[in-house]
Design a protein around this motif. Structure first.
Motif, mmCIF file in Angstrom:
data_model
loop_
_atom_site.group_PDB
_atom_site.id
_atom_site.type_symbol
_atom_site.label_atom_id
_atom_site.label_comp_id
_atom_site.label_asym_id
_atom_site.label_seq_id
_atom_site.Cartn_x
_atom_site.Cartn_y
_atom_site.Cartn_z
ATOM 1 N N ARG A 230 0.835 -1.208 0.000
ATOM 2 C CA ARG A 230 0.000 0.000 0.000
ATOM 3 C C ARG A 230 0.868 1.256 0.000
ATOM 4 O O ARG A 230 0.859 2.036 0.967
ATOM 5 N N PRO A 231 1.659 1.470 -1.069
ATOM 6 C CA PRO A 231 2.509 2.660 -1.130
ATOM 7 C C PRO A 231 1.676 3.937 -1.125
ATOM 8 O O PRO A 231 0.557 3.971 -1.650
ATOM 9 N N ALA A 232 2.244 4.990 -0.534
ATOM 10 C CA ALA A 232 1.504 6.247 -0.374
ATOM 11 C C ALA A 232 1.303 6.961 -1.702
ATOM 12 O O ALA A 232 0.305 7.672 -1.878
ATOM 13 N N ASP A 233 2.260 6.827 -2.617
ATOM 14 C CA ASP A 233 2.147 7.529 -3.900
ATOM 15 C C ASP A 233 2.997 6.809 -4.943
ATOM 16 O O ASP A 233 3.604 5.768 -4.675
ATOM 17 N N ARG A 234 3.030 7.380 -6.160
ATOM 18 C CA ARG A 234 3.728 6.709 -7.259
ATOM 19 C C ARG A 234 5.225 6.615 -7.013
ATOM 20 O O ARG A 234 5.861 5.644 -7.425
ATOM 21 N N PHE A 235 5.818 7.612 -6.335
ATOM 22 C CA PHE A 235 7.257 7.548 -6.083
ATOM 23 C C PHE A 235 7.588 6.364 -5.185
ATOM 24 O O PHE A 235 8.508 5.592 -5.464
ATOM 25 N N VAL A 236 6.841 6.194 -4.103
ATOM 26 C CA VAL A 236 7.080 5.074 -3.193
ATOM 27 C C VAL A 236 6.836 3.753 -3.916
ATOM 28 O O VAL A 236 7.607 2.793 -3.768
ATOM 29 N N ALA A 237 5.774 3.697 -4.712
ATOM 30 C CA ALA A 237 5.451 2.467 -5.444
ATOM 31 C C ALA A 237 6.596 2.045 -6.363
ATOM 32 O O ALA A 237 6.945 0.866 -6.445
ATOM 33 N N LYS A 238 7.199 3.014 -7.056
ATOM 34 C CA LYS A 238 8.291 2.707 -7.983
ATOM 35 C C LYS A 238 9.605 2.470 -7.259
ATOM 36 O O LYS A 238 10.443 1.686 -7.705
ATOM 37 N N PHE A 239 9.798 3.144 -6.114
ATOM 38 C CA PHE A 239 11.072 3.044 -5.416
ATOM 39 C C PHE A 239 11.191 1.740 -4.639
ATOM 40 O O PHE A 239 12.282 1.202 -4.466
ATOM 41 N N ILE A 240 10.052 1.225 -4.160
ATOM 42 C CA ILE A 240 10.045 -0.039 -3.419
ATOM 43 C C ILE A 240 9.543 -1.137 -4.348
ATOM 44 O O ILE A 240 8.359 -1.261 -4.605
ATOM 45 N N GLY A 241 10.446 -1.924 -4.891
ATOM 46 C CA GLY A 241 10.059 -3.017 -5.771
ATOM 47 C C GLY A 241 9.755 -2.552 -7.179
ATOM 48 O O GLY A 241 9.898 -1.375 -7.524
ATOM 49 N N ASP A 242 9.320 -3.498 -8.012
ATOM 50 C CA ASP A 242 9.037 -3.220 -9.417
ATOM 51 C C ASP A 242 7.535 -3.171 -9.636
ATOM 52 O O ASP A 242 6.804 -4.084 -9.223
ATOM 53 N N THR A 243 7.081 -2.120 -10.306
ATOM 54 C CA THR A 243 5.649 -2.011 -10.548
ATOM 55 C C THR A 243 5.372 -1.341 -11.882
ATOM 56 O O THR A 243 6.157 -0.507 -12.365
ATOM 57 N N ASN A 244 4.263 -1.728 -12.497
ATOM 58 C CA ASN A 244 3.731 -1.024 -13.664
ATOM 59 C C ASN A 244 2.871 0.129 -13.168
ATOM 60 O O ASN A 244 2.066 -0.047 -12.243
ATOM 61 N N LEU A 245 3.028 1.295 -13.763
ATOM 62 C CA LEU A 245 2.170 2.441 -13.444
ATOM 63 C C LEU A 245 1.435 2.853 -14.712
ATOM 64 O O LEU A 245 2.059 3.222 -15.714
ATOM 65 N N LEU A 246 0.122 2.790 -14.655
ATOM 66 C CA LEU A 246 -0.727 3.162 -15.787
ATOM 67 C C LEU A 246 -1.662 4.275 -15.353
ATOM 68 O O LEU A 246 -2.297 4.179 -14.299
ATOM 69 N N GLN A 247 -1.743 5.316 -16.146
ATOM 70 C CA GLN A 247 -2.690 6.391 -15.844
ATOM 71 C C GLN A 247 -4.065 5.962 -16.346
ATOM 72 O O GLN A 247 -4.238 5.674 -17.538
ATOM 73 N N VAL A 248 -5.054 5.880 -15.443
ATOM 74 C CA VAL A 248 -6.379 5.371 -15.808
ATOM 75 C C VAL A 248 -7.446 6.414 -15.480
ATOM 76 O O VAL A 248 -7.237 7.304 -14.650
ATOM 77 N N LYS A 249 -8.590 6.256 -16.113
ATOM 78 C CA LYS A 249 -9.742 7.126 -15.854
ATOM 79 C C LYS A 249 -10.771 6.341 -15.053
ATOM 80 O O LYS A 249 -11.131 5.209 -15.416
ATOM 81 N N VAL A 250 -11.234 6.914 -13.938
ATOM 82 C CA VAL A 250 -12.220 6.257 -13.086
ATOM 83 C C VAL A 250 -13.600 6.414 -13.707
ATOM 84 O O VAL A 250 -14.047 7.532 -13.999
ATOM 85 N N LEU A 251 -14.297 5.266 -13.929
ATOM 86 C CA LEU A 251 -15.620 5.288 -14.537
ATOM 87 C C LEU A 251 -16.736 5.268 -13.495
ATOM 88 O O LEU A 251 -17.812 5.797 -13.723
ATOM 89 N N GLY A 252 -16.471 4.635 -12.357
ATOM 90 C CA GLY A 252 -17.494 4.549 -11.314
ATOM 91 C C GLY A 252 -17.146 3.476 -10.315
ATOM 92 O O GLY A 252 -16.200 2.705 -10.496
#
Length: 375
Positions: A230-252
Protein backbone atom coordinates in the motif's frame (compact mmCIF):
# COMPACT_ATOMS: atom_id res chain seq x y z
CA UNK A 1 5.73 10.18 31.48
CA UNK A 2 3.00 7.91 30.01
CA UNK A 3 3.54 4.30 28.94
CA UNK A 4 3.16 5.40 25.32
CA UNK A 5 6.02 7.85 25.66
CA UNK A 6 8.35 5.39 27.41
CA UNK A 7 8.14 3.02 24.41
CA UNK A 8 9.59 5.72 22.13
CA UNK A 9 13.39 5.62 22.02
CA UNK A 10 13.91 8.67 19.81
CA UNK A 11 11.78 11.02 17.75
CA UNK A 12 11.68 14.21 15.76
CA UNK A 13 8.78 16.65 15.75
CA UNK A 14 8.42 18.87 12.68
CA UNK A 15 12.21 18.94 12.24
CA UNK A 16 13.60 21.35 9.62
CA UNK A 17 17.21 21.71 8.52
CA UNK A 18 18.43 24.26 5.96
CA UNK A 19 21.79 24.68 4.25
CA UNK A 20 22.41 27.98 2.44
CA UNK A 21 18.67 28.50 2.10
CA UNK A 22 17.99 25.01 0.75
CA UNK A 23 15.77 22.75 2.83
CA UNK A 24 17.46 19.39 3.47
CA UNK A 25 14.89 18.14 6.00
CA UNK A 26 11.37 19.47 5.65
CA UNK A 27 8.94 19.23 8.60
CA UNK A 28 9.81 15.61 9.42
CA UNK A 29 8.08 13.92 12.37
CA UNK A 30 9.40 10.44 13.11
CA UNK A 31 8.98 8.12 16.10
CA UNK A 32 11.21 5.08 16.65
CA UNK A 33 10.20 2.58 19.33
CA UNK A 34 12.65 0.91 21.69
CA UNK A 35 14.14 -2.25 20.18
CA UNK A 36 13.12 -1.39 16.62
CA UNK A 37 15.30 -1.67 13.54
CA UNK A 38 14.28 1.28 11.34
CA UNK A 39 15.67 2.13 7.90
CA UNK A 40 15.64 5.57 6.28
CA UNK A 41 15.44 4.95 2.54
CA UNK A 42 15.62 7.23 -0.47
CA UNK A 43 17.74 8.43 -3.40
CA UNK A 44 20.90 10.51 -2.99
CA UNK A 45 20.13 13.99 -1.71
CA UNK A 46 16.73 13.09 -0.25
CA UNK A 47 17.69 14.18 3.29
CA UNK A 48 18.07 10.78 4.98
CA UNK A 49 21.67 11.32 6.17
CA UNK A 50 20.86 14.86 7.35
CA UNK A 51 17.93 13.46 9.35
CA UNK A 52 20.26 10.83 10.85
CA UNK A 53 22.74 13.55 11.84
CA UNK A 54 19.91 15.50 13.50
CA UNK A 55 18.98 12.39 15.47
CA UNK A 56 22.61 11.90 16.52
CA UNK A 57 23.34 15.52 17.47
CA UNK A 58 25.91 16.11 14.71
CA UNK A 59 23.52 18.75 13.37
CA UNK A 60 20.94 20.86 15.19
CA UNK A 61 17.47 21.52 13.73
CA UNK A 62 16.62 25.03 12.54
CA UNK A 63 13.03 24.32 13.54
CA UNK A 64 11.33 21.55 15.48
CA UNK A 65 12.67 19.26 18.18
CA UNK A 66 14.56 16.00 18.70
CA UNK A 67 13.66 13.90 21.74
CA UNK A 68 15.70 11.02 23.20
CA UNK A 69 13.69 8.91 25.66
CA UNK A 70 11.19 11.76 25.91
CA UNK A 71 13.82 14.40 26.73
CA UNK A 72 14.35 17.36 24.38
CA UNK A 73 17.96 17.08 23.17
CA UNK A 74 17.65 19.48 20.23
CA UNK A 75 20.49 21.74 21.38
CA UNK A 76 22.70 19.02 22.85
CA UNK A 77 25.70 17.96 20.70
CA UNK A 78 26.53 14.32 19.93
CA UNK A 79 28.94 13.85 22.85
CA UNK A 80 26.22 14.87 25.31
CA UNK A 81 23.72 12.25 24.15
CA UNK A 82 23.51 8.54 24.92
CA UNK A 83 23.59 7.56 21.25
CA UNK A 84 26.33 6.49 18.87
CA UNK A 85 26.90 6.57 15.12
CA UNK A 86 28.71 4.39 12.58
CA UNK A 87 29.73 6.05 9.31
CA UNK A 88 30.53 4.71 5.84
CA UNK A 89 34.21 5.09 6.71
CA UNK A 90 34.64 2.98 9.84
CA UNK A 91 37.61 5.03 11.15
CA UNK A 92 39.09 2.25 13.28
CA UNK A 93 42.36 3.20 14.99
CA UNK A 94 45.06 1.54 12.83
CA UNK A 95 47.71 1.59 15.59
CA UNK A 96 45.48 -0.31 18.04
CA UNK A 97 44.48 -3.97 18.07
CA UNK A 98 40.84 -5.10 18.12
CA UNK A 99 40.64 -5.13 21.94
CA UNK A 100 41.90 -1.58 22.35
CA UNK A 101 39.74 -0.23 19.53
CA UNK A 102 36.66 -1.55 21.31
CA UNK A 103 37.87 -0.59 24.81
CA UNK A 104 38.73 3.00 23.84
CA UNK A 105 35.36 4.50 24.81
CA UNK A 106 35.42 2.80 28.20
CA UNK A 107 38.96 4.01 28.88
CA UNK A 108 37.92 7.59 28.09
CA UNK A 109 35.19 7.21 30.70
CA UNK A 110 37.80 5.84 33.16
CA UNK A 111 35.99 2.54 33.68
CA UNK A 112 37.88 0.06 35.89
CA UNK A 113 40.22 -2.31 34.02
CA UNK A 114 38.43 -5.48 35.17
CA UNK A 115 35.09 -4.04 34.03
CA UNK A 116 36.61 -3.04 30.67
CA UNK A 117 37.98 -6.55 30.19
CA UNK A 118 34.64 -8.14 31.03
CA UNK A 119 32.59 -5.88 28.76
CA UNK A 120 34.99 -6.08 25.81
CA UNK A 121 35.01 -9.88 25.88
CA UNK A 122 31.22 -9.89 26.23
CA UNK A 123 30.76 -7.65 23.18
CA UNK A 124 33.36 -9.65 21.19
CA UNK A 125 31.27 -12.77 21.78
CA UNK A 126 28.17 -10.89 20.62
CA UNK A 127 29.82 -10.01 17.28
CA UNK A 128 31.40 -13.47 17.05
CA UNK A 129 35.02 -12.25 17.21
CA UNK A 130 35.96 -13.84 20.54
CA UNK A 131 39.36 -15.03 19.28
CA UNK A 132 40.32 -11.75 17.58
CA UNK A 133 40.97 -9.45 20.54
CA UNK A 134 44.72 -9.11 19.88
CA UNK A 135 44.47 -9.08 16.09
CA UNK A 136 45.70 -5.95 14.32
CA UNK A 137 42.88 -4.14 12.53
CA UNK A 138 45.00 -4.18 9.35
CA UNK A 139 44.66 -7.99 9.36
CA UNK A 140 40.86 -7.95 9.39
CA UNK A 141 38.57 -8.69 6.47
CA UNK A 142 35.91 -6.15 5.48
CA UNK A 143 33.20 -8.02 7.38
CA UNK A 144 35.38 -8.41 10.49
CA UNK A 145 36.21 -4.69 10.46
CA UNK A 146 32.46 -3.94 10.26
CA UNK A 147 31.82 -6.08 13.34
CA UNK A 148 34.64 -4.39 15.27
CA UNK A 149 33.10 -1.00 14.44
CA UNK A 150 29.71 -2.24 15.64
CA UNK A 151 31.25 -3.60 18.86
CA UNK A 152 33.05 -0.31 19.52
CA UNK A 153 29.78 1.61 18.98
CA UNK A 154 27.79 -0.69 21.30
CA UNK A 155 30.33 -1.01 24.14
CA UNK A 156 28.91 2.01 26.01
CA UNK A 157 25.35 0.67 25.63
CA UNK A 158 23.83 3.59 23.70
CA UNK A 159 20.07 4.02 23.74
CA UNK A 160 20.14 4.36 19.94
CA UNK A 161 22.71 3.25 17.35
CA UNK A 162 22.72 5.28 14.11
CA UNK A 163 24.25 3.72 10.99
CA UNK A 164 25.02 5.77 7.86
CA UNK A 165 25.28 3.28 4.96
CA UNK A 166 27.98 1.22 6.74
CA UNK A 167 27.68 -1.69 4.27
CA UNK A 168 27.95 0.31 1.04
CA UNK A 169 31.65 -0.46 0.42
CA UNK A 170 31.22 -4.26 0.72
CA UNK A 171 30.81 -6.64 -2.23
CA UNK A 172 27.36 -8.11 -2.78
CA UNK A 173 27.74 -11.47 -1.01
CA UNK A 174 29.52 -9.97 2.00
CA UNK A 175 26.89 -7.26 2.13
CA UNK A 176 24.12 -9.89 2.28
CA UNK A 177 26.01 -11.75 5.02
CA UNK A 178 26.45 -8.54 7.02
CA UNK A 179 22.77 -7.68 6.70
CA UNK A 180 21.91 -10.93 8.46
CA UNK A 181 24.71 -10.44 10.99
CA UNK A 182 23.66 -6.87 11.81
CA UNK A 183 20.06 -7.92 12.33
CA UNK A 184 21.20 -10.77 14.60
CA UNK A 185 23.37 -8.41 16.66
CA UNK A 186 20.53 -5.92 16.99
CA UNK A 187 18.12 -8.65 18.10
CA UNK A 188 20.53 -10.15 20.66
CA UNK A 189 21.72 -6.76 21.94
CA UNK A 190 18.12 -5.61 22.23
CA UNK A 191 18.91 -2.06 21.11
CA UNK A 192 17.34 0.49 18.80
CA UNK A 193 19.04 0.76 15.39
CA UNK A 194 18.38 3.43 12.74
CA UNK A 195 19.96 2.56 9.42
CA UNK A 196 20.38 4.81 6.37
CA UNK A 197 20.46 3.16 2.95
CA UNK A 198 19.54 3.78 -0.69
CA UNK A 199 19.19 0.03 -1.31
CA UNK A 200 15.52 -1.02 -1.33
CA UNK A 201 16.14 -4.75 -0.81
CA UNK A 202 18.49 -3.99 2.10
CA UNK A 203 15.79 -1.95 3.83
CA UNK A 204 13.13 -4.59 3.14
CA UNK A 205 15.31 -7.43 4.44
CA UNK A 206 16.36 -5.82 7.71
CA UNK A 207 13.71 -3.40 8.93
CA UNK A 208 10.78 -3.44 11.31
CA UNK A 209 9.73 -0.14 9.75
CA UNK A 210 10.95 1.92 6.79
CA UNK A 211 10.83 5.68 6.27
CA UNK A 212 10.88 6.59 2.56
CA UNK A 213 12.21 10.09 1.91
CA UNK A 214 12.28 12.41 -1.09
CA UNK A 215 13.17 16.10 -1.31
CA UNK A 216 13.61 16.35 2.46
CA UNK A 217 10.10 15.02 3.18
CA UNK A 218 9.12 11.76 4.83
CA UNK A 219 6.66 10.36 2.27
CA UNK A 220 5.71 7.19 4.14
CA UNK A 221 6.71 5.51 7.39
CA UNK A 222 5.40 1.97 7.79
CA UNK A 223 6.27 -1.72 7.90
CA UNK A 224 7.94 -3.22 4.79
CA UNK A 225 4.78 -5.10 3.77
CA UNK A 226 2.59 -2.00 4.18
CA UNK A 227 4.94 0.08 2.04
CA UNK A 228 5.15 -2.63 -0.61
CA UNK A 229 1.43 -3.47 -0.73
CA UNK A 230 0.00 0.00 0.00
CA UNK A 231 2.51 2.66 -1.13
CA UNK A 232 1.50 6.25 -0.37
CA UNK A 233 2.15 7.53 -3.90
CA UNK A 234 3.73 6.71 -7.26
CA UNK A 235 7.26 7.55 -6.08
CA UNK A 236 7.08 5.07 -3.19
CA UNK A 237 5.45 2.47 -5.44
CA UNK A 238 8.29 2.71 -7.98
CA UNK A 239 11.07 3.04 -5.42
CA UNK A 240 10.05 -0.04 -3.42
CA UNK A 241 10.06 -3.02 -5.77
CA UNK A 242 9.04 -3.22 -9.42
CA UNK A 243 5.65 -2.01 -10.55
CA UNK A 244 3.73 -1.02 -13.66
CA UNK A 245 2.17 2.44 -13.44
CA UNK A 246 -0.73 3.16 -15.79
CA UNK A 247 -2.69 6.39 -15.84
CA UNK A 248 -6.38 5.37 -15.81
CA UNK A 249 -9.74 7.13 -15.85
CA UNK A 250 -12.22 6.26 -13.09
CA UNK A 251 -15.62 5.29 -14.54
CA UNK A 252 -17.49 4.55 -11.31
CA UNK A 253 -17.69 2.47 -8.16
CA UNK A 254 -20.01 -0.43 -7.33
CA UNK A 255 -19.71 -1.83 -3.79
CA UNK A 256 -15.93 -2.14 -3.32
CA UNK A 257 -14.99 -2.43 -7.01
CA UNK A 258 -13.83 0.59 -9.00
CA UNK A 259 -14.21 0.48 -12.79
CA UNK A 260 -11.35 2.16 -14.65
CA UNK A 261 -10.52 2.69 -18.30
CA UNK A 262 -7.08 2.51 -19.89
CA UNK A 263 -6.54 2.60 -23.68
CA UNK A 264 -10.08 1.44 -24.39
CA UNK A 265 -9.98 -1.49 -21.95
CA UNK A 266 -12.06 -1.56 -18.77
CA UNK A 267 -10.66 -3.09 -15.58
CA UNK A 268 -12.12 -3.74 -12.12
CA UNK A 269 -9.92 -2.70 -9.16
CA UNK A 270 -10.62 -3.53 -5.52
CA UNK A 271 -10.83 -0.36 -3.41
CA UNK A 272 -9.10 -0.30 -0.02
CA UNK A 273 -11.53 -0.68 2.87
CA UNK A 274 -12.26 2.63 4.56
CA UNK A 275 -10.82 4.68 1.70
CA UNK A 276 -12.67 7.73 0.38
CA UNK A 277 -14.79 7.29 -2.77
CA UNK A 278 -12.97 8.24 -5.98
CA UNK A 279 -14.97 10.67 -8.13
CA UNK A 280 -16.01 9.40 -11.55
CA UNK A 281 -14.01 11.00 -14.36
CA UNK A 282 -10.90 11.54 -12.25
CA UNK A 283 -7.48 10.36 -13.43
CA UNK A 284 -5.38 8.15 -11.16
CA UNK A 285 -2.20 6.07 -11.44
CA UNK A 286 -2.86 2.34 -11.29
CA UNK A 287 0.01 0.30 -9.77
CA UNK A 288 0.33 -3.39 -10.66
CA UNK A 289 3.41 -5.23 -9.36
CA UNK A 290 5.29 -7.27 -11.97
CA UNK A 291 4.69 -10.54 -10.10
CA UNK A 292 0.91 -10.00 -9.99
CA UNK A 293 0.60 -10.17 -13.78
CA UNK A 294 -0.57 -13.63 -14.88
CA UNK A 295 0.34 -15.07 -18.27
CA UNK A 296 -1.09 -17.69 -20.64
CA UNK A 297 -3.27 -20.36 -19.02
CA UNK A 298 -2.85 -18.72 -15.59
CA UNK A 299 -4.48 -15.56 -16.97
CA UNK A 300 -7.65 -17.30 -18.16
CA UNK A 301 -9.21 -17.25 -14.68
CA UNK A 302 -8.36 -13.58 -14.00
CA UNK A 303 -11.13 -10.99 -13.72
CA UNK A 304 -9.17 -8.49 -15.87
CA UNK A 305 -7.88 -9.88 -19.17
CA UNK A 306 -6.19 -8.52 -22.26
CA UNK A 307 -3.83 -9.76 -24.97
CA UNK A 308 -0.18 -8.91 -25.50
CA UNK A 309 2.94 -9.83 -27.42
CA UNK A 310 6.29 -10.66 -25.84
CA UNK A 311 8.95 -8.16 -26.98
CA UNK A 312 11.62 -9.04 -24.39
CA UNK A 313 12.39 -12.02 -22.14
CA UNK A 314 15.08 -11.80 -19.45
CA UNK A 315 16.07 -15.02 -17.65
CA UNK A 316 16.84 -14.49 -13.95
CA UNK A 317 17.23 -18.06 -12.70
CA UNK A 318 14.28 -18.42 -10.35
CA UNK A 319 12.15 -16.05 -12.42
CA UNK A 320 11.75 -14.64 -15.91
CA UNK A 321 10.88 -11.01 -16.59
CA UNK A 322 8.81 -10.35 -19.69
CA UNK A 323 8.14 -7.06 -21.46
CA UNK A 324 4.73 -7.22 -23.14
CA UNK A 325 3.42 -4.95 -25.87
CA UNK A 326 -0.31 -4.28 -25.59
CA UNK A 327 -1.58 -3.50 -29.09
CA UNK A 328 1.20 -1.02 -29.76
CA UNK A 329 -0.37 1.34 -27.21
CA UNK A 330 1.54 0.61 -24.01
CA UNK A 331 3.82 -1.96 -22.36
CA UNK A 332 3.54 -4.08 -19.25
CA UNK A 333 6.29 -5.82 -17.30
CA UNK A 334 5.61 -9.24 -15.80
CA UNK A 335 7.78 -11.43 -13.59
CA UNK A 336 6.99 -15.16 -13.49
CA UNK A 337 8.48 -17.76 -11.16
CA UNK A 338 10.33 -20.35 -13.23
CA UNK A 339 11.31 -23.95 -12.64
CA UNK A 340 12.96 -26.27 -15.13
CA UNK A 341 10.30 -27.66 -17.44
CA UNK A 342 7.85 -24.76 -17.02
CA UNK A 343 6.41 -23.00 -20.05
CA UNK A 344 8.77 -20.28 -21.23
CA UNK A 345 7.54 -17.67 -23.68
CA UNK A 346 9.68 -16.35 -26.52
CA UNK A 347 9.94 -12.95 -28.18
CA UNK A 348 7.11 -12.66 -30.68
CA UNK A 349 4.68 -14.94 -28.81
CA UNK A 350 1.14 -13.60 -28.42
CA UNK A 351 -0.55 -14.61 -25.17
CA UNK A 352 -3.31 -13.81 -22.74
CA UNK A 353 -2.49 -11.47 -19.85
CA UNK A 354 -4.53 -11.11 -16.68
CA UNK A 355 -4.71 -9.72 -13.17
CA UNK A 356 -7.35 -9.70 -10.45
CA UNK A 357 -9.04 -6.69 -8.80
CA UNK A 358 -6.98 -7.08 -5.62
CA UNK A 359 -3.72 -7.10 -7.64
CA UNK A 360 -4.03 -3.46 -8.66
CA UNK A 361 -3.80 -0.39 -6.43
CA UNK A 362 -5.20 3.04 -7.30
CA UNK A 363 -2.81 5.66 -5.94
CA UNK A 364 -3.75 9.11 -4.67
CA UNK A 365 -1.66 11.11 -7.15
CA UNK A 366 -3.72 12.84 -9.81
CA UNK A 367 -1.13 13.70 -12.48
CA UNK A 368 1.09 11.50 -14.67
CA UNK A 369 4.66 10.86 -13.56
CA UNK A 370 7.78 10.77 -15.74
CA UNK A 371 7.86 7.73 -18.01
CA UNK A 372 4.35 6.68 -17.01
CA UNK A 373 1.82 5.42 -19.52
CA UNK A 374 -0.90 8.07 -19.83
CA UNK A 375 -4.36 8.05 -21.42
Amino acid sequence: MSDGQTTIAIETRNAVKRYAGNIAVDQVSLQVKRGEFVSLLGPSGCGKTTLLRLLGGLEQPDEGTVLLSGKDVSGIPAYGRNSNMIFQQLALFPHMDVYNNIAYGLKVRKVAKDEIRRRVHEILELVQLGDYSRRSVSQLSGGQAQRVAIARALINKPEVLLLDEPLSALDMQLRLDMQRELKRIQREFGGTFIFVTHDQSEAMNMSDRIGVMRGGKLLQYATPDEIYERPADRFVAKFIGDTNLLQVKVLGTEQDLVSVECFGSTFKIRQEKGSSPIPSGSLRPLSIRYEYIRLGEAASHSANRLEGRVIESVYGGASIRYTLDIGGRFQLQASSLYQRGDIRYSVGDTLQIGFNPEDGLLLNDDSPGNGEAAL
